[in-house]
Design a protein around this motif. Structure first.
Motif, PDB file in Angstrom:
ATOM      1  N   ALA A   1       0.836  -1.213   0.000  1.00  0.00           N
ATOM      2  CA  ALA A   1       0.000   0.000   0.000  1.00  0.00           C
ATOM      3  C   ALA A   1       0.864   1.254   0.000  1.00  0.00           C
ATOM      4  O   ALA A   1       0.553   2.232  -0.695  1.00  0.00           O
ATOM      5  N   GLU A   2       1.944   1.228   0.762  1.00  0.00           N
ATOM      6  CA  GLU A   2       2.849   2.383   0.810  1.00  0.00           C
ATOM      7  C   GLU A   2       3.520   2.607  -0.541  1.00  0.00           C
ATOM      8  O   GLU A   2       3.632   3.748  -1.005  1.00  0.00           O
ATOM      9  N   MET A   3       3.955   1.538  -1.177  1.00  0.00           N
ATOM     10  CA  MET A   3       4.601   1.680  -2.490  1.00  0.00           C
ATOM     11  C   MET A   3       3.614   2.198  -3.533  1.00  0.00           C
ATOM     12  O   MET A   3       3.977   3.014  -4.379  1.00  0.00           O
ATOM     13  N   ILE A   4       2.375   1.727  -3.472  1.00  0.00           N
ATOM     14  CA  ILE A   4       1.351   2.218  -4.397  1.00  0.00           C
ATOM     15  C   ILE A   4       1.160   3.721  -4.199  1.00  0.00           C
ATOM     16  O   ILE A   4       1.132   4.485  -5.166  1.00  0.00           O
ATOM     17  N   ALA A   5       1.036   4.137  -2.952  1.00  0.00           N
ATOM     18  CA  ALA A   5       0.849   5.565  -2.658  1.00  0.00           C
ATOM     19  C   ALA A   5       2.034   6.385  -3.138  1.00  0.00           C
ATOM     20  O   ALA A   5       1.854   7.469  -3.704  1.00  0.00           O
ATOM     21  N   ASP A   6       3.254   5.873  -2.918  1.00  0.00           N
ATOM     22  CA  ASP A   6       4.452   6.587  -3.372  1.00  0.00           C
ATOM     23  C   ASP A   6       4.472   6.718  -4.890  1.00  0.00           C
ATOM     24  O   ASP A   6       4.794   7.785  -5.420  1.00  0.00           O
ATOM     25  N   CYS A   7       4.142   5.643  -5.569  1.00  0.00           N
ATOM     26  CA  CYS A   7       4.130   5.668  -7.039  1.00  0.00           C
ATOM     27  C   CYS A   7       3.127   6.693  -7.547  1.00  0.00           C
ATOM     28  O   CYS A   7       3.441   7.493  -8.438  1.00  0.00           O
ATOM     29  N   GLU A   8       1.934   6.654  -6.980  1.00  0.00           N
ATOM     30  CA  GLU A   8       0.896   7.572  -7.436  1.00  0.00           C
ATOM     31  C   GLU A   8       1.265   9.019  -7.107  1.00  0.00           C
ATOM     32  O   GLU A   8       0.978   9.923  -7.893  1.00  0.00           O
ATOM     33  N   ALA A   9       1.907   9.244  -5.963  1.00  0.00           N
ATOM     34  CA  ALA A   9       2.326  10.599  -5.593  1.00  0.00           C
ATOM     35  C   ALA A   9       3.371  11.143  -6.557  1.00  0.00           C
ATOM     36  O   ALA A   9       3.432  12.351  -6.793  1.00  0.00           O
TER      37      ALA A   9
ATOM     38  N   GLY B   1       3.420  10.364  -9.669  1.00  0.00           N
ATOM     39  CA  GLY B   1       2.829  10.398 -10.996  1.00  0.00           C
ATOM     40  C   GLY B   1       3.086   9.155 -11.829  1.00  0.00           C
ATOM     41  O   GLY B   1       2.811   9.151 -13.023  1.00  0.00           O
ATOM     42  N   ALA B   2       3.595   8.105 -11.203  1.00  0.00           N
ATOM     43  CA  ALA B   2       3.857   6.862 -11.925  1.00  0.00           C
ATOM     44  C   ALA B   2       2.572   6.055 -12.055  1.00  0.00           C
ATOM     45  O   ALA B   2       1.711   6.096 -11.183  1.00  0.00           O
ATOM     46  N   HIS B   3       2.478   5.327 -13.131  1.00  0.00           N
ATOM     47  CA  HIS B   3       1.324   4.463 -13.371  1.00  0.00           C
ATOM     48  C   HIS B   3       1.442   3.212 -12.517  1.00  0.00           C
ATOM     49  O   HIS B   3       2.490   2.572 -12.483  1.00  0.00           O
ATOM     50  N   VAL B   4       0.369   2.852 -11.834  1.00  0.00           N
ATOM     51  CA  VAL B   4       0.318   1.605 -11.066  1.00  0.00           C
ATOM     52  C   VAL B   4      -0.657   0.684 -11.786  1.00  0.00           C
ATOM     53  O   VAL B   4      -1.836   1.014 -11.932  1.00  0.00           O
ATOM     54  N   PRO B   5      -0.164  -0.474 -12.257  1.00  0.00           N
ATOM     55  CA  PRO B   5      -1.032  -1.391 -12.997  1.00  0.00           C
ATOM     56  C   PRO B   5      -2.233  -1.858 -12.167  1.00  0.00           C
ATOM     57  O   PRO B   5      -2.162  -1.969 -10.939  1.00  0.00           O
ATOM     58  N   ALA B   6      -3.317  -2.139 -12.859  1.00  0.00           N
ATOM     59  CA  ALA B   6      -4.544  -2.589 -12.200  1.00  0.00           C
ATOM     60  C   ALA B   6      -4.307  -3.858 -11.388  1.00  0.00           C
ATOM     61  O   ALA B   6      -4.878  -4.011 -10.310  1.00  0.00           O
ATOM     62  N   GLN B   7      -3.452  -4.753 -11.870  1.00  0.00           N
ATOM     63  CA  GLN B   7      -3.212  -6.008 -11.146  1.00  0.00           C
ATOM     64  C   GLN B   7      -2.592  -5.754  -9.781  1.00  0.00           C
ATOM     65  O   GLN B   7      -2.838  -6.494  -8.831  1.00  0.00           O
ATOM     66  N   ILE B   8      -1.810  -4.680  -9.646  1.00  0.00           N
ATOM     67  CA  ILE B   8      -1.205  -4.321  -8.367  1.00  0.00           C
ATOM     68  C   ILE B   8      -2.290  -3.803  -7.418  1.00  0.00           C
ATOM     69  O   ILE B   8      -2.343  -4.189  -6.248  1.00  0.00           O
ATOM     70  N   HIS B   9      -3.161  -2.949  -7.928  1.00  0.00           N
ATOM     71  CA  HIS B   9      -4.273  -2.442  -7.116  1.00  0.00           C
ATOM     72  C   HIS B   9      -5.182  -3.600  -6.677  1.00  0.00           C
ATOM     73  O   HIS B   9      -5.622  -3.647  -5.528  1.00  0.00           O
ATOM     74  N   GLU B  10      -5.460  -4.518  -7.595  1.00  0.00           N
ATOM     75  CA  GLU B  10      -6.318  -5.656  -7.271  1.00  0.00           C
ATOM     76  C   GLU B  10      -5.690  -6.539  -6.207  1.00  0.00           C
ATOM     77  O   GLU B  10      -6.387  -7.013  -5.299  1.00  0.00           O
ATOM     78  N   LEU B  11      -4.393  -6.753  -6.289  1.00  0.00           N
ATOM     79  CA  LEU B  11      -3.706  -7.546  -5.274  1.00  0.00           C
ATOM     80  C   LEU B  11      -3.814  -6.868  -3.914  1.00  0.00           C
ATOM     81  O   LEU B  11      -4.096  -7.520  -2.905  1.00  0.00           O
ATOM     82  N   ASN B  12      -3.618  -5.567  -3.862  1.00  0.00           N
ATOM     83  CA  ASN B  12      -3.729  -4.833  -2.602  1.00  0.00           C
ATOM     84  C   ASN B  12      -5.141  -4.974  -2.022  1.00  0.00           C
ATOM     85  O   ASN B  12      -5.309  -5.221  -0.830  1.00  0.00           O
TER      86      ASN B  12
END
Length: 69
Positions: A31-39, A41-52
């Motif tokens: 969750a922290e890495m997803i937030a960092d990526c989005e902050a 401006g990096a794209h986070v693949p849907a499969q990563i969001h789904e796993l979270n």
């Protein structure tokens, strides 16, 4: 693939290969890495969001498994 995307993919792969308890313990890091990526401006693949989301659901379900009836 940039550095942050590579680390996110490595964590994704580690979670998928881990047992259930280890998977749940890695969710906060994911969750922290997803937030960092989005902050950044990096794209986070849907499969990563789904796993979270799956890991969050598993953690909530595990809490209810420990409630005495």
């Amino acid at each position: 693939m940039n550095e942050i995307s590579r680390k996110l993919q490595e964590l994704h792969d580690a979670i998928l290969s881990a047992d259930a308890e280890a998977r749940r313990s890695l969710q906060p890091e994911l969750a922290e890495m997803i937030a960092d990526c989005e902050a950044k401006g990096a794209h986070v693949p849907a499969q990563i969001h789904e796993l979270n989301e799956d890991l969050l659901a598993d953690a909530m379900e595990a809490q209810f498994d420990n409630i005495p009836l």
